[in-house]
Design an enzyme around this catalytic site. Structure first.
Site, PDB file in Angstrom:
ATOM      1  N   GLU A 176       0.666  -1.203  -0.076  1.00 23.90           N
ATOM      2  CA  GLU A 176       0.016  -0.013   0.146  1.00 23.90           C
ATOM      3  C   GLU A 176       0.893   1.265   0.030  1.00 23.90           C
ATOM      4  O   GLU A 176       0.765   1.876   0.911  1.00 23.90           O
ATOM      5  CB  GLU A 176      -0.894  -0.207   1.311  1.00 23.90           C
ATOM      6  CG  GLU A 176      -2.036  -1.240   1.145  1.00 23.90           C
ATOM      7  CD  GLU A 176      -3.069  -1.114   2.340  1.00 23.90           C
ATOM      8  OE1 GLU A 176      -2.838  -0.249   3.043  1.00 23.90           O
ATOM      9  OE2 GLU A 176      -3.717  -2.004   2.245  1.00 23.90           O
ATOM     10  N   GLU A 356      -5.710  -8.667   0.803  1.00 22.07           N
ATOM     11  CA  GLU A 356      -6.325  -8.443   1.953  1.00 22.07           C
ATOM     12  C   GLU A 356      -7.632  -8.271   1.590  1.00 22.07           C
ATOM     13  O   GLU A 356      -8.019  -7.438   0.673  1.00 22.07           O
ATOM     14  CB  GLU A 356      -5.849  -7.056   2.314  1.00 22.07           C
ATOM     15  CG  GLU A 356      -4.274  -7.193   3.149  1.00 22.07           C
ATOM     16  CD  GLU A 356      -4.013  -5.912   3.908  1.00 22.07           C
ATOM     17  OE1 GLU A 356      -4.847  -5.174   4.179  1.00 22.07           O
ATOM     18  OE2 GLU A 356      -2.641  -5.864   4.065  1.00 22.07           O
TER      19      GLU A 356
HETATM   20  O1  IFM Z   1      -4.448  -3.199   9.042  1.00 21.35           O
HETATM   21  C1  IFM Z   1      -4.523  -2.858   7.702  1.00 21.35           C
HETATM   22  C2  IFM Z   1      -3.216  -3.282   7.133  1.00 21.35           C
HETATM   23  O2  IFM Z   1      -1.866  -3.001   7.752  1.00 21.35           O
HETATM   24  C3  IFM Z   1      -3.076  -2.640   5.754  1.00 21.35           C
HETATM   25  N1  IFM Z   1      -4.264  -2.586   5.019  1.00 21.35           N
HETATM   26  C4  IFM Z   1      -5.481  -2.354   5.586  1.00 21.35           C
HETATM   27  C5  IFM Z   1      -5.474  -3.063   7.002  1.00 21.35           C
HETATM   28  C6  IFM Z   1      -6.933  -2.739   7.657  1.00 21.35           C
HETATM   29  O3  IFM Z   1      -7.096  -1.132   7.950  1.00 21.35           O
END
Ligand code: IFM
Length: 452
Positions: A176, A356
């Site tokens: 990210e 994710e």
């Molecule tokens: O917890 C975070 C993760 O570290 C990165 N992506 C989003 C998740 C939820 O906010």
């Protein structure tokens, strides 16, 4: 709960091929703890947590889920789900305390044990090099806003890959970059807490450049793991058909999606965003864009929600009529299908993984049970949405749930729970939630439908 036909594991399982990757994701700072053990250096998140008011509940990562000591129990939990993949990150300051110079043997040994522990359990390790916890010593030299950090990252990537690469299924350079750039350097609500848009744009450019250089260096070193990057992406929709709303949505799409996808897959920054940035536009040196566009083995997509914009700003998700998670994010599974199909339409995609997806909801552990209906529904509906994208031709190869454990949710501290396994932070007791049971049952159905 299983009565709900939209949660039927067998029906959803039929959408996926037998070689699909199924996993759970975590990151180092959010679960490891042991921030001062075995020679680990300080990270920007250790420092940021000490700023009064930076973390909602005043907490820090010092103990977190104590995963540094409980990793075997945690890998047993991963294995008990029946997944074939585990995505985790390396804490850079644990393996190279100052971010330059000497590596820390004890830190590297920890990740070696973790990787071997995955392999012994039949789980493919997917490693992320940078999930935000930059060594503080590099921050003191300017952090990601400084071009030299690019080269420090390449050295670090090469050493981790040299030590572990042959055993890893994949290596992700950065998790990210948008969040690291915008939340870390523009709004300052994440570490290192800086508010300077020009610096934020330099950070994004340096993250992308270091990604490309690290890929080239690791390949030149003979690393055979799949190499890629993970982006947080969302569909950005205008609140109405008005020209003003559509223009704003287009610009926000440029900032979140095209600012990363275009350079990685087309070798250029989107011109409309460059113009909007004016004097803050990045200083690009000859060869940078070609380096950034170094071919990817895979693209990871982190998806949680969509964003809706009016000309004057983001629309409050609470007004959209959908369910809302504890983070205040709209539950919108169709957005995942839309996003993946749009990426497939607009870019020549490599293999894609949803790296994710998951949701924070308040959970009560009663009599050793957590019946997290909303989270279960969230995960099941998003897996089904990923299946629809696959059916539409998206080269989707895997899906990983965020997160294995409740953990340190950055500026929200421990108050927001994303885990499919509950963590009682007072005792460190782990309790799989109903969502973990659903995922296990889904994966069993998936194996059976693949075998049929
Ligand atoms: O917890 C975070 C993760 O570290 C990165 N992506 C989003 C998740 C939820 O906010």
């Amino acid at each position: 709960m299983q009565q709900d036909p939209t949660l039927d594991p067998r029906a959803i399982a039929r959408l996926f091929p037998r070689d699909f990757t199924w996993g759970v994701s975590t990151s180092a700072f959010q679960i490891e703890g042991a921030t001062r053990e075995d020679g680990r250096g300080e990270s920007i998140w250790d420092r940021f947590c000490r700023q009064p008011g930076a973390i909602a509940d005043g907490s820090d990562g010092d103990v977190a889920c104590d995963h540094y000591h409980r990793w075997q129990e945690d890998l047993n939990l991963v294995a008990s789900l029946g997944v074939n993949a585990y995505r985790f990150s390396v804490a850079w300051p644990r393996v190279q305390p100052l971010g330059h110079g000497a590596f820390n043997a004890k830190g590297l040994d920890f990740y070696e044990r973790l990787v071997d522990g995955c392999l012994r359990r039949g789980i493919a390790p997917h490693l992320t090099l940078n999930h935000w916890d930059l060594p503080q010593a590099l921050q003191e030299r300017g952090g990601w806003a400084e071009r030299d950090t690019v080269h420090r990252f390449v050295d670090y990537a090469r050493e981790v890959a040299r030590r572990l690469g042959s055993r890893l299924r994949s290596i992700t350079t950065h998790n990210e970059p948008f969040i690291q750039s915008v939340l870390g350097y523009e709004t300052g609500i994440f570490a290192p807490g800086i508010r300077d848009r020009g610096a934020a744009i330099r950070v994004a450019h340096h993250l992308l450049l270091s990604h490309g250089l690290a890929l080239q260096a690791m390949r030149a070193d003979g690393v055979h793991s799949d190499l890629g990057i993970v982006l947080n992406l969302s569909p950005i929709e205008p609140a109405s058909d008005s020209e003003a709303d559509r223009a704003r949505a287009r610009l926000e799409d440029g900032r979140l999606v095209r600012w990363y996808m275009d350079p990685l897959l087309r070798g250029s920054y989107p011109q409309d965003v460059v113009e909007a940035l004016g004097a803050d536009a990045p200083r690009v040196e000859p060869g940078d864009m070609r380096t950034i566009a170094t071919p990817l083995d895979f693209l990871g997509v982190n998806y949680y929600s969509r964003n809706v914009f009016r000309a004057d700003g983001a629309v409050d998700p609470h007004t959209l009529g959908s369910e809302i998670t504890d983070m205040g994010w709209e539950v919108y599974p169709q957005g995942l299908t839309d996003l993946l199909c749009r990426l497939h339409r607009d870019y020549a995609l490599p293999d894609v993984y949803v790296t994710e997806n998951g949701a924070a909801f308040p959970d009560d552990c009663v009599d050793s049970r957590v019946v997290d209906v909303a989270r279960t529904r969230y995960i099941a509906s998003h897996i089904a949405a990923a299946g629809r994208a696959l059916a539409a031709g998206v080269p989707l190869k895997g899906f990983m749930v965020w997160s294995l454990l409740d953990n340190f949710e950055w500026a929200s501290g421990y108050a927001k729970r994303f885990g499919i396994v509950h963590v009682d932070y007072a005792t460190q007791r782990r309790t799989p939630k109903a969502s973990a049971d659903w995922y296990r049952e889904f994966l069993r159905a998936e194996r059976m439908s693949a075998a049929a």
